[in-house]
Design a protein around this motif. Structure first.
Motif, short mmCIF file in Angstrom:
data_model
loop_
_atom_site.label_atom_id
_atom_site.label_comp_id
_atom_site.label_asym_id
_atom_site.label_seq_id
_atom_site.Cartn_x
_atom_site.Cartn_y
_atom_site.Cartn_z
N GLU A 72 45.04 -61.65 -34.56
CA GLU A 72 44.84 -61.54 -36.03
C GLU A 72 43.39 -61.86 -36.39
OE1 GLU A 72 47.35 -64.54 -35.25
OE2 GLU A 72 47.91 -62.73 -34.15
N THR A 73 42.82 -62.86 -35.71
CA THR A 73 41.42 -63.22 -35.98
C THR A 73 40.51 -62.05 -35.63
OG1 THR A 73 42.05 -65.42 -35.23
CG2 THR A 73 39.69 -65.02 -35.56
N TYR A 74 40.82 -61.42 -34.51
CA TYR A 74 39.97 -60.30 -34.07
C TYR A 74 40.06 -59.14 -35.06
CZ TYR A 74 37.51 -56.92 -31.34
OH TYR A 74 36.59 -55.99 -30.95
N VAL A 75 41.30 -58.82 -35.47
CA VAL A 75 41.49 -57.72 -36.43
C VAL A 75 40.70 -58.00 -37.71
CG1 VAL A 75 43.18 -56.53 -37.89
CG2 VAL A 75 43.74 -57.02 -35.51
N ALA A 76 40.72 -59.25 -38.15
CA ALA A 76 39.98 -59.61 -39.37
C ALA A 76 38.48 -59.38 -39.18
CB ALA A 76 40.27 -61.07 -39.73
N ARG A 77 37.97 -59.71 -38.01
CA ARG A 77 36.53 -59.50 -37.75
C ARG A 77 36.17 -58.02 -37.71
NH1 ARG A 77 35.13 -64.02 -33.15
NH2 ARG A 77 35.95 -65.75 -34.38
N VAL A 78 37.05 -57.22 -37.11
CA VAL A 78 36.79 -55.78 -37.05
C VAL A 78 36.76 -55.22 -38.46
CG1 VAL A 78 37.64 -53.56 -36.24
CG2 VAL A 78 37.93 -55.57 -34.81
N GLU A 79 37.73 -55.64 -39.28
CA GLU A 79 37.80 -55.13 -40.65
C GLU A 79 36.59 -55.58 -41.46
OE1 GLU A 79 41.76 -56.25 -41.76
OE2 GLU A 79 42.60 -54.44 -40.80
N ALA A 80 36.17 -56.83 -41.26
CA ALA A 80 34.99 -57.32 -41.98
C ALA A 80 33.75 -56.51 -41.59
CB ALA A 80 34.77 -58.81 -41.67
N GLY A 81 33.60 -56.24 -40.30
CA GLY A 81 32.45 -55.46 -39.82
C GLY A 81 32.48 -54.05 -40.37
N ALA A 82 33.68 -53.46 -40.41
CA ALA A 82 33.82 -52.09 -40.90
C ALA A 82 33.49 -52.00 -42.39
CB ALA A 82 35.22 -51.58 -40.63
N VAL A 114 31.07 -46.55 -38.96
CA VAL A 114 30.40 -47.82 -39.13
C VAL A 114 29.08 -47.81 -38.39
CG1 VAL A 114 30.62 -50.29 -38.68
CG2 VAL A 114 32.62 -48.98 -39.41
N HIS A 115 28.01 -48.07 -39.13
CA HIS A 115 26.67 -48.04 -38.54
C HIS A 115 26.02 -49.42 -38.67
CE1 HIS A 115 22.88 -45.51 -37.72
NE2 HIS A 115 22.56 -46.79 -37.59
N PRO A 116 26.24 -50.29 -37.71
CA PRO A 116 25.67 -51.62 -37.81
C PRO A 116 24.17 -51.60 -37.50
CG PRO A 116 27.08 -51.41 -35.86
CD PRO A 116 26.95 -50.06 -36.46
N PRO A 117 23.44 -52.59 -37.99
CA PRO A 117 22.00 -52.62 -37.69
C PRO A 117 21.76 -52.91 -36.22
CG PRO A 117 22.66 -54.61 -38.85
CD PRO A 117 23.85 -53.71 -38.84
N PRO A 118 20.62 -52.43 -35.68
CA PRO A 118 20.32 -52.68 -34.27
C PRO A 118 20.38 -54.18 -33.95
CG PRO A 118 18.75 -51.13 -35.18
CD PRO A 118 19.60 -51.59 -36.32
N GLY A 119 20.92 -54.50 -32.82
CA GLY A 119 21.01 -55.89 -32.40
C GLY A 119 22.26 -56.60 -32.88
N ALA A 120 23.02 -55.92 -33.74
CA ALA A 120 24.17 -56.58 -34.35
C ALA A 120 25.36 -56.69 -33.39
CB ALA A 120 24.61 -55.81 -35.59
N ASP A 121 26.31 -57.49 -33.80
CA ASP A 121 27.59 -57.55 -33.12
C ASP A 121 28.44 -56.42 -33.67
OD1 ASP A 121 26.66 -60.59 -33.03
OD2 ASP A 121 28.13 -60.22 -31.44
N VAL A 122 28.97 -55.61 -32.78
CA VAL A 122 29.72 -54.43 -33.17
C VAL A 122 31.16 -54.62 -32.72
CG1 VAL A 122 29.83 -51.93 -32.90
CG2 VAL A 122 27.63 -53.09 -32.76
N TYR A 123 32.11 -54.36 -33.62
CA TYR A 123 33.51 -54.62 -33.29
C TYR A 123 34.32 -53.34 -33.23
CZ TYR A 123 32.53 -59.52 -34.09
OH TYR A 123 32.01 -60.78 -33.99
N LEU A 124 35.06 -53.19 -32.12
CA LEU A 124 35.95 -52.05 -31.96
C LEU A 124 37.34 -52.57 -31.61
CD1 LEU A 124 36.18 -48.92 -31.84
CD2 LEU A 124 35.78 -49.10 -29.39
N LEU A 125 38.33 -51.98 -32.26
CA LEU A 125 39.70 -52.44 -32.08
C LEU A 125 40.56 -51.37 -31.40
CD1 LEU A 125 41.95 -54.54 -32.86
CD2 LEU A 125 42.25 -53.21 -34.94
N GLY A 126 41.32 -51.80 -30.41
CA GLY A 126 42.31 -50.91 -29.82
C GLY A 126 43.67 -51.31 -30.36
N ARG A 127 44.43 -50.34 -30.85
CA ARG A 127 45.78 -50.65 -31.33
C ARG A 127 46.64 -49.40 -31.23
NH1 ARG A 127 44.10 -51.63 -37.60
NH2 ARG A 127 43.36 -49.53 -38.01
N LEU A 128 47.93 -49.56 -31.40
CA LEU A 128 48.86 -48.43 -31.30
C LEU A 128 48.65 -47.51 -32.49
CD1 LEU A 128 52.06 -50.46 -30.36
CD2 LEU A 128 50.55 -49.27 -28.80
N TRP A 129 48.14 -46.28 -32.42
CA TRP A 129 47.54 -45.73 -31.25
C TRP A 129 46.20 -45.14 -31.66
CZ3 TRP A 129 52.97 -45.07 -31.58
CH2 TRP A 129 53.68 -45.68 -30.51
#
Ligand SMILES: [Cu+2]
Length: 184
Positions: free
Chosen positions: A59-69, A85-100
């Protein structure tokens, strides 16, 4: 185990055949060669990913992905409603795998370095970046962080290469790498 004991009880006290010693030496030496090649290949072959892994609640991870998006969304992909989603260079980029699906669609810049975070919201998935051969296991509860620097601009496909249920074959995503720098 033999039914009868050997006639000569101390059968192992025989000197090893010369030829056998050579086979043992060769096999052992080859084992060492392969062992050190594995380490050297990590450094010089530039094939293995140097990644980090952390424990995280899904759940914490999903929240971070959504915040980043939400923060770095630049547009939506066609009629799909999936944010690009186009994060600035050097940023932390979040990708989520889920069904499906792999969510969201990321847009990175060529020549820039990012920390790409990967995790799952539900089951085990496999991140596979096409057509280049990058594969990472993605588990719920674990966050993998891969430091990436795209070297080629274009459109890349992401598929799931770990069977994850009835919709596994539809579990795809996309990654854009753009040539422009600085903008977003
Ligand atoms: Cu999957």
């Amino acid at each position: 185990m033999a039914i009868y004991p050997p006639p000569q009880r101390l059968w192992w006290r025989e000197p090893v055949e010369r030829m056998e010693i050579w086979w043992i030496v060769i096999a052992f030496a080859w084992g060492l060669v392969m062992f050190f090649t594995m380490i050297a290949w990590h450094v010089y072959g530039r094939q293995n990913l140097a990644n980090e892994a952390y424990r995280i609640q899904p759940e914490t991870y999903v929240a971070r992905v959504e915040a980043g998006a939400t923060r770095y969304k630049v547009r939506e992909e066609g009629q799909t409603g999936v944010p690009v989603v186009h994060p600035p260079p050097g940023a932390d980029v979040y990708l989520l795998g889920r069904l499906w699906q792999w969510w969201p669609i990321l847009e990175l810049e060529r020549g820039q370095t990012y920390r790409l975070h990967l995790s799952s919201a539900d089951w085990q998935h496999g991140f596979s970046l096409l057509p280049i051969n990058v594969n990472i296991q993605v588990h719920p509860g674990y966050e993998m962080v891969v430091t990436v620097t795209p070297t080629e601009a274009g459109e890349f496909g992401i598929v799931c290469n770990e069977f994850c249920g009835i919709g596994h074959h539809t579990m795809t995503g996309k990654l854009y790498v753009t040539d422009k720098t600085g903008g977003r």
